[in-house]
Design a protein around this motif. Structure first.
Motif, PDB file in Angstrom:
ATOM      1  N   ARG A  29       0.841  -1.206   0.000  1.00  0.00           N
ATOM      2  CA  ARG A  29       0.000   0.000   0.000  1.00  0.00           C
ATOM      3  C   ARG A  29       0.868   1.246   0.000  1.00  0.00           C
ATOM      4  O   ARG A  29       1.943   1.274   0.588  1.00  0.00           O
ATOM      5  CB  ARG A  29      -0.894   0.008   1.252  1.00  0.00           C
ATOM      6  CG  ARG A  29      -1.816   1.233   1.342  1.00  0.00           C
ATOM      7  CD  ARG A  29      -2.481   1.311   2.708  1.00  0.00           C
ATOM      8  NE  ARG A  29      -1.507   1.511   3.774  1.00  0.00           N
ATOM      9  CZ  ARG A  29      -1.004   2.681   4.121  1.00  0.00           C
ATOM     10  NH1 ARG A  29      -1.354   3.786   3.459  1.00  0.00           N
ATOM     11  NH2 ARG A  29      -0.129   2.780   5.109  1.00  0.00           N
ATOM     12  N   ASP A  67      -2.812  -1.295  -3.143  1.00  0.00           N
ATOM     13  CA  ASP A  67      -3.676  -0.125  -3.033  1.00  0.00           C
ATOM     14  C   ASP A  67      -2.811   1.114  -3.190  1.00  0.00           C
ATOM     15  O   ASP A  67      -1.943   1.381  -2.356  1.00  0.00           O
ATOM     16  CB  ASP A  67      -4.377  -0.092  -1.675  1.00  0.00           C
ATOM     17  CG  ASP A  67      -5.572  -1.028  -1.617  1.00  0.00           C
ATOM     18  OD1 ASP A  67      -6.414  -0.944  -2.527  1.00  0.00           O
ATOM     19  OD2 ASP A  67      -5.653  -1.842  -0.677  1.00  0.00           O
ATOM     20  N   LYS A  70      -4.138   5.185  -1.177  1.00  0.00           N
ATOM     21  CA  LYS A  70      -5.119   4.859  -0.144  1.00  0.00           C
ATOM     22  C   LYS A  70      -4.516   5.078   1.243  1.00  0.00           C
ATOM     23  O   LYS A  70      -3.398   4.639   1.509  1.00  0.00           O
ATOM     24  CB  LYS A  70      -5.571   3.400  -0.267  1.00  0.00           C
ATOM     25  CG  LYS A  70      -6.240   3.075  -1.593  1.00  0.00           C
ATOM     26  CD  LYS A  70      -7.558   3.812  -1.738  1.00  0.00           C
ATOM     27  CE  LYS A  70      -8.240   3.434  -3.052  1.00  0.00           C
ATOM     28  NZ  LYS A  70      -9.528   4.120  -3.221  1.00  0.00           N
ATOM     29  N   ARG A  77     -10.449  -0.334   1.342  1.00  0.00           N
ATOM     30  CA  ARG A  77      -9.587  -0.254   0.160  1.00  0.00           C
ATOM     31  C   ARG A  77      -9.880  -1.450  -0.745  1.00  0.00           C
ATOM     32  O   ARG A  77     -10.127  -2.558  -0.266  1.00  0.00           O
ATOM     33  CB  ARG A  77      -8.116  -0.277   0.558  1.00  0.00           C
ATOM     34  CG  ARG A  77      -7.777   0.484   1.829  1.00  0.00           C
ATOM     35  CD  ARG A  77      -6.367   0.195   2.295  1.00  0.00           C
ATOM     36  NE  ARG A  77      -6.200   0.452   3.726  1.00  0.00           N
ATOM     37  CZ  ARG A  77      -5.390  -0.217   4.506  1.00  0.00           C
ATOM     38  NH1 ARG A  77      -4.662  -1.209   4.007  1.00  0.00           N
ATOM     39  NH2 ARG A  77      -5.301   0.063   5.798  1.00  0.00           N
ATOM     40  N   GLU A  78      -9.841  -1.207  -2.048  1.00  0.00           N
ATOM     41  CA  GLU A  78     -10.207  -2.250  -3.006  1.00  0.00           C
ATOM     42  C   GLU A  78      -9.263  -3.449  -2.917  1.00  0.00           C
ATOM     43  O   GLU A  78      -9.699  -4.600  -2.894  1.00  0.00           O
ATOM     44  CB  GLU A  78     -10.202  -1.681  -4.426  1.00  0.00           C
ATOM     45  CG  GLU A  78     -11.281  -0.633  -4.664  1.00  0.00           C
ATOM     46  CD  GLU A  78     -11.247  -0.105  -6.078  1.00  0.00           C
ATOM     47  OE1 GLU A  78     -10.436  -0.621  -6.887  1.00  0.00           O
ATOM     48  OE2 GLU A  78     -12.016   0.822  -6.381  1.00  0.00           O
TER      49      GLU A  78
END
Length: 562
Positions: A29, A67, A70, A77-78
């Motif tokens: 991320r 992600d 984010k 978060r996707e």
């Protein structure tokens, strides 16, 4: 049988654990969006995790989850949601991250995943740079170290957020544009570290023309017609095509009323920036909300104006005057709108769109006024290719057609009135029995919960469980009991409501059968008997009933005593 020592059992467990092949998902991320460096940072995180897998003999990589841009302060978060979906499907049973901060910066939520959710799914969690492996925890010291790092990560995230808000507020006060896509008629450009708005060629002329027409007294509908005749794209289509005017092969849409109203009331067009001080309040509210004056920052003369201030405020005065008159008119009308009998049942036969109800007040004398209702396709007033050639139909005409059609349908079916009344009563009684059965099950479950809570209290008093566990389990059972009690109450209310609906239905059927002219239509009855009504422009009305042919045949057999 010979007893096995605890040491031997531990050695067997360790041996079994080492034979497990862990299917790993790598999670990376990055919250900061800094040009091309963001991809390199994500790649670096993934490479660190892959290197860890290469040096371990019991881990196999299955997938990567990322992600970009984010924040770590929440888990919406996707990439993370896809990771959890694969965990639930047992596709992976091991999660590898570069460090705890990449996983999350919310102390409570991060700890919840590491200490409760992942162990529940038997998922192994590894933070490479922090040297953490849930499969190799040595004791309380390791757990304490993990919690301490998560607290530090959360404090760091909050500190960064405060700094970002302070910087953003300072930029707003300096007249720097900090929003996304600028208002229609402008484009943004960075000058000396400050984003400034400049008039955009083409669209700025459209804005000036809208103000000119409005100032001359043109209505919003007249302005919309002018823009459509000139084949000028709406702001939405302009953003997607880049063309101010509709080109060959492009679809032309008419402008919306609210778009014109937003343009002639936006201070940005007189060179002023009005920006929201606490934008996160709006983002988290996911709906309409009122912004108070102390929540905005307004800076004048930050960029070139498209219209003169006198014109802007003259138009604003006209709009405010019209708004006050509208409010006064509404205050004079204290009567309440009647029930919409055909809500979600009525459709246009030309375009298939759902028709909307229109209410109007016609004054009959100095003190008496009558409210009338009609239905029309919302596309009748359009001027683009979605314009519908349908027509309006009054509610009185629709009521007469529905009553006559229902009477005729019942006459042709050969069903006795008593058969249909009894059928409705039997249906209601069957549903009431199901509801009563469900209520009894709920009440039995409530009694079981009371027994379980008593047993839980005994376990706590005897020392089988500690106070924290007792309070947590007790709270869960009390919450479940409250939900069950609420559902029992809802079951009782539904049963009473269904009984009243049945009585209203049978009362309506008796009146309709006897051919009474004063038969009053009821929305519940209409939705029970009718599935869909389609109105065509040649005044033809098509009605589809909820009663199918087989139901009529069964009722007819019952009427004949078969």
């Amino acid at each position: 049988m010979a007893r096995r020592s605890k040491k031997a059992e531990k050695e067997v467990q360790v041996a079994d654990r080492q034979e497990v092949i862990w299917n790993a998902g790598i999670y990376a991320r990055l919250s900061v969006d800094n040009h091309n460096q963001k991809n390199e940072s994500i790649d670096t995180q993934i490479e660190i995790a892959k290197d860890y897998i290469r040096h371990s003999g019991d881990i196999k990589q299955v997938d990567c989850y990322t992600d970009l841009g984010k924040t770590g302060t929440d888990f919406q978060r996707e990439g993370f949601e896809r990771l959890m979906a694969d965990i639930r499907c047992h596709k992976i049973n091991c999660v590898i991250v570069k460090d705890f901060s990449r996983f999350g910066r919310n102390y409570i939520e991060t700890g919840n995943y590491i200490e409760k959710i992942f162990p529940f799914f038997n998922v192994r969690f590894i933070a490479v740079s922090d040297g953490y492996d849930s499969h190799k925890i040595q004791g309380d010291n390791d757990i304490f170290a993990v919690n301490l790092k998560n607290v530090i990560n959360e404090l760091y995230a909050k500190d960064c957020a405060e700094k970002v808000r302070a910087i953003k507020k300072a930029k707003m006060e300096q007249g720097c544009y900090v929003g996304g896509i600028p208002a229609y008629g402008y484009y943004g450009k960075w000058i000396d570290g400050k984003k400034v708005l400049f008039p955009e060629e083409g669209t700025s002329d459209v804005v000036r023309k809208v103000y000119e027409l409005f100032d001359k007294g043109c209505r919003i509908r007249d302005i919309i017609s002018y823009l459509y005749e000139q084949r000028i794209h709406r702001p939405k289509e302009y953003q997607s095509t880049g063309h101010v005017y509709c080109m060959e092969g492009e679809r032309l849409r008419q402008w919306a009323d609210q778009t014109i109203r937003a343009i002639v009331t936006n201070p940005v067009y007189i060179g002023a920036l009005v920006q929201i001080r606490e934008d996160e309040k709006i983002l988290h509210n996911k709906g309409m909300c009122t912004i108070e004056s102390d929540q905005v920052i307004m800076v004048e003369h930050t960029h070139e104006a498209l219209v003169d201030e006198d014109v802007f405020y003259r138009i604003a005065a006209k709009i405010e005057e019209k708004r006050k008159k509208e409010l006064q008119r509404k205050k004079l009308r204290q009567d309440v709108l009647q029930e919409d009998l055909y809500k979600d049942l009525l459709y246009c036969g030309e375009c298939g769109h759902k028709m909307k109800r229109i209410a109007s007040v016609n004054a009959k004398s100095y003190q008496i006024s009558v409210r009338t209702y009609s239905y029309g396709c919302p596309h009748i007033g359009r001027i683009d290719d979605l314009k519908c050639d349908s027509h309006y139909i009054s509610q009185n005409s629709l009521n007469r057609i529905v009553q006559e059609t229902l009477k005729k349908e019942f006459d042709l079916s050969g069903i006795r009135m008593k058969s249909l009344v009894d059928f409705n009563r039997n249906q209601a009684e069957a549903m009431e029995k199901q509801s009563e059965k469900r209520k009894q099950k709920l009440q039995e479950r409530i009694r079981e919960l009371d027994i379980e809570m008593s047993s839980l209290y005994v376990e706590y008093k005897t020392g089988s469980i500690d106070k924290e566990v007792f309070l947590e389990r007790k709270a869960d059972k009390e919450a479940l009991k409250r939900n069950l009690i609420k559902e029992v109450s809802e079951q009782q209310e539904d049963a009473a409501h269904r009984k009243k609906e049945m009585e209203d239905m049978n009362r309506f059927i008796r009146c309709l059968w006897k051919g009474k002219d004063d038969t009053v239509l009821d929305g519940t009855v209409i939705h029970y008997l009718i599935k869909r009504i389609t109105v065509y422009k040649d005044k033809r009305v098509e009605i589809i009933f909820n009663f199918c042919k087989e139901q009529f045949e069964n009722l007819k057999k019952e009427a004949c005593g078969k």
